[in-house]
Design a protein around this motif. Structure first.
Motif, PDB file in Angstrom:
ATOM      1  N   ALA A   1      24.583  -0.432 -27.051  1.00 29.67           N
ATOM      2  CA  ALA A   1      25.249   0.358 -26.178  1.00 29.67           C
ATOM      3  C   ALA A   1      26.728   0.336 -26.650  1.00 29.67           C
ATOM      4  O   ALA A   1      27.356   1.331 -26.275  1.00 29.67           O
ATOM      5  N   PHE A   2      27.336  -0.642 -26.944  1.00 29.83           N
ATOM      6  CA  PHE A   2      28.478  -0.845 -27.506  1.00 29.83           C
ATOM      7  C   PHE A   2      28.905   0.122 -28.559  1.00 29.83           C
ATOM      8  O   PHE A   2      29.922   0.760 -28.799  1.00 29.83           O
ATOM      9  N   ASP A   3      28.013   0.059 -29.270  1.00 29.01           N
ATOM     10  CA  ASP A   3      28.049   1.222 -30.792  1.00 29.01           C
ATOM     11  C   ASP A   3      28.277   2.528 -30.060  1.00 29.01           C
ATOM     12  O   ASP A   3      29.167   3.474 -30.629  1.00 29.01           O
ATOM     13  N   ALA A   4      27.335   3.153 -29.164  1.00 29.54           N
ATOM     14  CA  ALA A   4      27.467   4.406 -28.721  1.00 29.54           C
ATOM     15  C   ALA A   4      28.613   4.502 -27.720  1.00 29.54           C
ATOM     16  O   ALA A   4      29.315   5.664 -27.958  1.00 29.54           O
ATOM     17  N   LEU A   5      29.052   3.450 -26.863  1.00 23.76           N
ATOM     18  CA  LEU A   5      30.282   3.664 -26.058  1.00 23.76           C
ATOM     19  C   LEU A   5      31.522   3.936 -26.648  1.00 23.76           C
ATOM     20  O   LEU A   5      32.518   4.338 -26.209  1.00 23.76           O
ATOM     21  N   LEU A   6      31.594   3.270 -27.911  1.00 18.40           N
ATOM     22  CA  LEU A   6      32.879   3.135 -28.754  1.00 18.40           C
ATOM     23  C   LEU A   6      32.856   4.117 -29.673  1.00 18.40           C
ATOM     24  O   LEU A   6      33.989   4.506 -30.639  1.00 18.40           O
TER      25      LEU A   6
END
Length: 460
Positions: free
Chosen positions: A260-265
């Motif tokens: 999720a962090f990879d996509a959000l950032l």
């Protein structure tokens, strides 16, 4: 043997669910009983979201029938042909069910549902060469229709893209054992710090862009960045590197939060859809990444937070204050998350007020999103399982240049009387955007809030 022509009799809830539903029946005839118009008329003045849908449905029907004579309205007016394959479009007609005589053994005319069912029975009796179908989203009405003798009763499912929620795209694929044991051929190329692998699509025939790949052995993590013919290009993210992602002091507690962090950032992904149970971290991750992107990286100018506002219990009436003050109780989840992010600060409330101003965090109501154009912002749409596909379309199409939208929701917590997990707008956009290059979906599998929340999610 040719199929019988079909006459669809629509219930009121179909037009409330999708105001233009009468255009979705291809070359078949559509009948709207007079009772349906009466119900739409009584609903259109209510102070609720559903009144807007009633007004839209009435206007849509009027646009189709405005040039027709009373005789033509009763006989049927050709519908706009939305499918080029059908040279003979269907017809829309209004049926005066108030004029039906009370037959012995028929349902009482005193109930609106009964009058609509009696319309279907009348048409079924007088059109033996046609298949008459009663279409309603009311389960009890479907049972009553069958019990009264209506041969064909159906739900309306033109917006239902999956037959079972378990088939809904999770946004990642988990391989058993070691990922590389499943690979027969591989071409790899390293550019800078990242390595990309060209793999056969046979290992994942239903692959789509921005889908994450992980394994049970915690040795591999990658993301599909290209698909062509029978090959797919996978960017090697590295399992430990993915778990090392962080935003605003928050680190992932499991690999799902890492994805999720990879996509959000990622600034190249404009739409991130986070699904999962209560307590999996959807709101906290969305807010932490938004603050990181706005304050630390300066990629966006502001954060706009919005959500639908259904009542879980009894309504507490009108709330005083400005739009943001009215929305504050609904968006308490955001302020709770802000408190978690700044609980270690010397003055938590001082830090929160400073960040609210620094990141230009605005609380907005979904009701006032129509007509806006949101530029250079991170838009967090929380609890979007309670929105219809049409409402989500209205909000997503507000996004202008340089805007990133984060949609989050839990399909097990739908509060709307008109939606199910299969017909929710959240389910709709997950399926519609699953192969769009500028979007990513992550199902945050696992409750990290507390052992109590985890037990409640599994056992209640």
């Amino acid at each position: 043997m040719t199929e019988k022509p079909i006459i669809y009799v629509l219930d009121t809830n179909i037009l409330l669910h999708e105001p233009f539903a009468f255009l979705s029946f291809d070359e078949h005839d559509v009948v709207v009983p007079m009772t349906v118009l009466e119900e739409l008329d009584s609903i259109k003045d209510r102070a609720k979201d559903v009144s807007r849908d009633a007004r839209v449905a009435i206007r849509a029907l009027e646009d189709t029938l405005k040039d027709a004579s009373p005789e033509q309205v009763l006989a049927g007016v050709p519908l706009p042909n939305t499918n080029e394959e059908h040279t003979q479009p269907g017809r829309l007609s209004i049926f005066n069910d108030f004029g039906l005589k009370q037959k012995k053994g028929a349902l009482s005319h005193n109930d609106n549902d009964n009058r609509i069912i009696n319309t279907a029975l009348y048409l079924q009796e007088h059109n033996p060469d046609k298949r008459v179908v009663l279409v309603t989203k009311d389960i009890n009405m479907r049972l009553k229709g069958k019990g009264a003798g209506v041969a064909y009763v159906e739900d309306y499912r033109s917006d239902q893209l999956v037959d079972d929620i378990k088939f809904l795209t999770k946004g990642y694929h988990k391989f058993e054992g070691d990922f590389w044991q499943n690979i027969k051929e591989c071409e790899s190329e390293t550019t800078g710090r990242y390595t990309q692998h060209l793999l056969d699509k046979d290992i994942l025939p239903s692959a789509f862009l921005n889908e994450y790949l992980v394994d049970d052995e915690k040795t591999f993590a990658g993301k599909i960045v290209g698909i062509e013919d029978e090959k797919m290009l996978v960017q090697d993210l590295g399992y430990e590197r993915l778990m090392g992602r962080s935003a605003w002091g928050i680190h992932p507690k499991n690999i799902y939060q890492g994805m999720a962090f990879d996509a959000l950032l990622d600034p190249d992904i404009d739409l991130v859809i986070l699904t999962g149970p209560a307590g999996c971290g959807k709101t906290l991750l969305a807010l932490a990444s938004a603050l990181e992107n706005v304050v630390e990286r300066g990629l966006y100018e502001k954060i706009i937070v919005t959500r639908s506002t259904p009542d879980i219990a009894e309504s507490i009436g009108f709330l005083p204050g400005t739009e943001e003050e009215k929305m504050a109780p609904w968006l308490a989840a955001i302020t709770d998350s802000l408190e978690v992010l700044h609980k270690q600060d010397e003055s938590m409330h001082g830090s929160m007020n400073y960040i609210m101003e620094k990141a230009n965090i605005q609380f907005k109501s979904v009701n006032f999103m129509r007509g806006r154009s949101l530029q250079n912002a991170v838009v967090i749409l929380d609890e979007c399982q309670n929105l219809t596909a049409a409402q989500l379309k209205t909000i997503i199409t507000r996004c202008g240049e340089g805007t990133k939208m984060i949609c989050s929701g839990n399909l097990a917590q739908i509060d709307s009387n008109y939606l199910t997990a299969l017909t929710s707008g959240l389910t709709y956009i997950v399926e519609r955007f699953k192969d769009y290059p500028g979007s990513a979906t992550v199902n945050l599998n696992g409750v990290v809030r507390s052992s109590l929340a985890s037990f409640a999610e599994e056992n209640l």
